[in-house]
Design a protein around this motif. Structure first.
Motif, PDB file in Angstrom:
ATOM      1  N   TRP A 116     -20.720   3.658   7.348  1.00 26.32           N
ATOM      2  CA  TRP A 116     -19.392   3.158   6.963  1.00 26.32           C
ATOM      3  C   TRP A 116     -18.425   4.330   6.978  1.00 26.32           C
ATOM      4  CZ3 TRP A 116     -16.819  -1.121   6.908  1.00 26.32           C
ATOM      5  CH2 TRP A 116     -15.625  -1.228   6.185  1.00 26.32           C
ATOM      6  N   SER A 129      -6.083   5.661   6.782  1.00 27.46           N
ATOM      7  CA  SER A 129      -5.232   6.618   6.051  1.00 27.46           C
ATOM      8  C   SER A 129      -5.948   7.290   4.873  1.00 27.46           C
ATOM      9  CB  SER A 129      -4.005   5.932   5.474  1.00 27.46           C
ATOM     10  OG  SER A 129      -3.455   5.041   6.353  1.00 27.46           O
ATOM     11  N   GLU A 142       2.268  -1.836  11.307  1.00 25.45           N
ATOM     12  CA  GLU A 142       1.778  -1.969   9.931  1.00 25.45           C
ATOM     13  C   GLU A 142       2.808  -1.407   8.954  1.00 25.45           C
ATOM     14  OE1 GLU A 142      -1.854   0.183   9.000  1.00 25.45           O
ATOM     15  OE2 GLU A 142      -1.634  -0.275   6.884  1.00 25.45           O
ATOM     16  N   TYR A 159     -15.701  -6.625   8.202  1.00 28.52           N
ATOM     17  CA  TYR A 159     -14.945  -6.627   6.958  1.00 28.52           C
ATOM     18  C   TYR A 159     -14.757  -8.098   6.626  1.00 28.52           C
ATOM     19  CZ  TYR A 159     -12.912  -4.053   3.219  1.00 28.52           C
ATOM     20  OH  TYR A 159     -12.725  -3.467   1.998  1.00 28.52           O
ATOM     21  N   GLU A 175       0.846  -1.188   0.000  1.00 28.01           N
ATOM     22  CA  GLU A 175       0.000   0.000   0.000  1.00 28.01           C
ATOM     23  C   GLU A 175       0.887   1.244   0.000  1.00 28.01           C
ATOM     24  OE1 GLU A 175      -3.318  -2.187   2.865  1.00 28.01           O
ATOM     25  OE2 GLU A 175      -1.810  -0.876   3.731  1.00 28.01           O
ATOM     26  N   ALA A 189     -14.928   3.900   6.879  1.00 30.67           N
ATOM     27  CA  ALA A 189     -13.694   3.555   6.159  1.00 30.67           C
ATOM     28  C   ALA A 189     -12.460   3.709   7.038  1.00 30.67           C
ATOM     29  CB  ALA A 189     -13.532   4.326   4.850  1.00 30.67           C
ATOM     30  N   ALA A 190     -12.672   3.761   8.333  1.00 30.24           N
ATOM     31  CA  ALA A 190     -11.584   3.672   9.313  1.00 30.24           C
ATOM     32  C   ALA A 190     -12.136   2.788  10.429  1.00 30.24           C
ATOM     33  CB  ALA A 190     -11.203   5.032   9.868  1.00 30.24           C
ATOM     34  N   LYS A 218      -9.063  -8.237   4.613  1.00 35.59           N
ATOM     35  CA  LYS A 218      -8.513  -6.870   4.597  1.00 35.59           C
ATOM     36  C   LYS A 218      -7.792  -6.507   5.900  1.00 35.59           C
ATOM     37  CE  LYS A 218      -8.502  -2.329   3.482  1.00 35.59           C
ATOM     38  NZ  LYS A 218      -8.371  -1.576   2.268  1.00 35.59           N
ATOM     39  N   ASP A 265      -4.754   4.511  11.406  1.00 40.32           N
ATOM     40  CA  ASP A 265      -5.815   3.702  10.812  1.00 40.32           C
ATOM     41  C   ASP A 265      -6.774   4.628  10.074  1.00 40.32           C
ATOM     42  OD1 ASP A 265      -7.423   1.228  10.507  1.00 40.32           O
ATOM     43  OD2 ASP A 265      -8.866   2.399  11.663  1.00 40.32           O
TER      44      ASP A 265
HETATM   45  P1  AHG Z   1      -5.243   1.412   7.184  1.00 39.33           P
HETATM   46  O1  AHG Z   1      -5.564   2.827   6.871  1.00 39.33           O
HETATM   47  O2  AHG Z   1      -4.501   1.267   8.495  1.00 39.33           O
HETATM   48  O3  AHG Z   1      -4.586   0.655   6.062  1.00 39.33           O
HETATM   49  O4  AHG Z   1      -6.606   0.628   7.515  1.00 39.33           O
HETATM   50  C1  AHG Z   1      -7.760   0.882   6.781  1.00 39.33           C
HETATM   51  C2  AHG Z   1      -8.698  -0.278   6.930  1.00 39.33           C
HETATM   52  C3  AHG Z   1      -9.765  -0.143   7.981  1.00 39.33           C
HETATM   53  O5  AHG Z   1      -9.557   0.790   8.948  1.00 39.33           O
HETATM   54  C4  AHG Z   1     -11.033   0.139   7.231  1.00 39.33           C
HETATM   55  O6  AHG Z   1     -12.098  -0.476   7.869  1.00 39.33           O
HETATM   56  C5  AHG Z   1     -10.747  -0.417   5.888  1.00 39.33           C
HETATM   57  O7  AHG Z   1      -9.362  -0.423   5.707  1.00 39.33           O
HETATM   58  C6  AHG Z   1     -11.388   0.365   4.777  1.00 39.33           C
HETATM   59  O8  AHG Z   1     -10.987  -0.155   3.569  1.00 39.33           O
HETATM   60  P2  AHG Z   1     -11.782   0.056   2.201  1.00 39.33           P
HETATM   61  O9  AHG Z   1     -12.179   1.491   2.131  1.00 39.33           O
HETATM   62  O10 AHG Z   1     -10.779  -0.364   1.171  1.00 39.33           O
HETATM   63  O11 AHG Z   1     -12.969  -0.879   2.229  1.00 39.33           O
END
Ligand code: AHG
Ligand code: MN
Ligand code: MN
Length: 320
Positions: A230, A108, A84, A250, A55, A232-233, A262, A106
């Motif tokens: 949702w 990002s 990570e 997830y 990533e 996304a964190a 994921k 988390d």
């Molecule tokens: P990180 O930013 O530490 O890589 O983690 C992100 C994780 C998690 O916090 C979140 O639930 C998920 O990725 C969201 O991913 P998508 O938007 O790709 O579904």
């Protein structure tokens, strides 16, 4: 209101663990200040590097990782750390009693849009002998502490040392975390779920059916209307679950066959499961308790279904 320090003393937390938690809180205070400065702190945008997971690293992923790594390396109680953003385990102090795994930032993908991000920590006892990856490969049930800090409109910290889940808020005036809830309880029932719906066609049949039944609402077999959220964190979604209940998942998917899961076990799923279980919730892969998994790598990924007890159990019913 009681400070974090006063709360840990009152609860008779082991002095070393107390000191370690204070260090984690201090790191979060510093990251919180950077997050709040946004573009003015120079923390937005991406770097040109990739982490071991392939990533692209955001600037703040790297800044938060370095800040925490340096603070933990200076802490004699820490024998080693896993992050990570670090390919391999980083040895710290040979005499240390603890191993710390962490997700420095988390969510990002939220940083550049001024949305929720956080930090997640998991603390394990350090076995005797050298610090290598195998030292970290302990089930989540071995954790002696877990916490997350969420850099939202308020910066909050959820903490467990195995005796309930506590919630603190960072006082911007004193820079201290103050106790706002001593025993967080997740409501057992909920009508709210959190899942990345854009992956729907890639889920396994069990999750397909569970979500389909939720979406049928009052007219379907669940007999009630559901709401969806949702962030996304994971920190943001788990914080909502701790605050008002819900189911966060997830699940496994086939979007990228090389990467069926994921979320990372050691520094996302395990610490969040500890916090959720200590607040009366359930955390499972669909087939087993997350904290019972014997890990096989520090960056291992797992399916996660967690939150309100009755709702998670209903979802697990679809998994057979
Ligand atoms: P990180 O930013 O530490 O890589 O983690 C992100 C994780 C998690 O916090 C979140 O639930 C998920 O990725 C969201 O991913 P998508 O938007 O790709 O579904
Ligand atoms: Mn993460
Ligand atoms: Mn991260």
């Amino acid at each position: 209101m009681q400070s974090l320090n006063e709360t840990l003393s009152r609860r008779g937390i082991d002095g070393d663990l107390h000191a370690l938690i204070q260090t984690l809180a201090q790191c979060a205070g510093e990251i919180s200040t950077l997050v709040r400065g946004g573009a003015l702190s120079g923390v937005l945008g991406a770097t040109e590097s990739e982490n071991v997971q392939g990533e692209t690293q955001k600037k703040l992923d790297v800044i938060a990782n370095d800040l925490i790594k340096n603070a933990l390396a200076a802490q004699p109680l820490v024998k080693g750390l896993a992050s990570e953003e670090e390919d391999d385990v980083v040895p710290a102090n040979a005499e240390g009693r603890f191993l710390v795994s962490f997700d420095p930032l988390d969510g990002s993908s939220n940083i550049d849009i001024n949305s929720l991000v956080g930090t997640i920590f998991s603390v394990l006892p350090a076995p005797t002998g050298a610090v290598d990856e195998s030292a970290f490969l302990q089930p989540g049930a071995n954790q002696v502490a877990a916490c997350y800090m969420l850099y939202g409109p308020a910066t909050v910290m959820a903490l467990t040392t195995g005796d309930g889940t506590l919630m603190f808020t960072l006082d911007p005036n004193s820079g201290e975390f103050l106790l706002v809830e001593e025993r967080v309880r997740i409501p057992e029932d909920t009508a709210e779920f959190a899942i990345n719906m854009s992956n729907q066609r890639f889920w396994q049949p069990a999750m397909q059916s569970y979500i389909a039944d939720c979406l049928k609402g009052k007219e379907g077999q669940r007999g009630k209307n559901f709401n969806m959220r949702w962030i996304a964190a994971m920190v943001g979604d788990v914080h909502r679950v701790l605050s008002r209940g819900g189911l966060f998942t997830y699940p496994q998917d086939t979007k990228n066959p090389a990467k069926p899961f994921k979320l990372r076990l050691m520094y996302e799923a395990n610490p969040m499961s500890f916090l959720v279980e200590q607040a009366g919730g359930v955390a499972s892969t669909g087939y087993e308790r997350i904290m019972a998994i014997q890990p096989d790598g520090i960056h291992q990924r797992v399916a996660v279904i967690l939150g309100s007890k009755n709702e998670v159990n209903t979802c697990l019913g679809y998994h057979g």
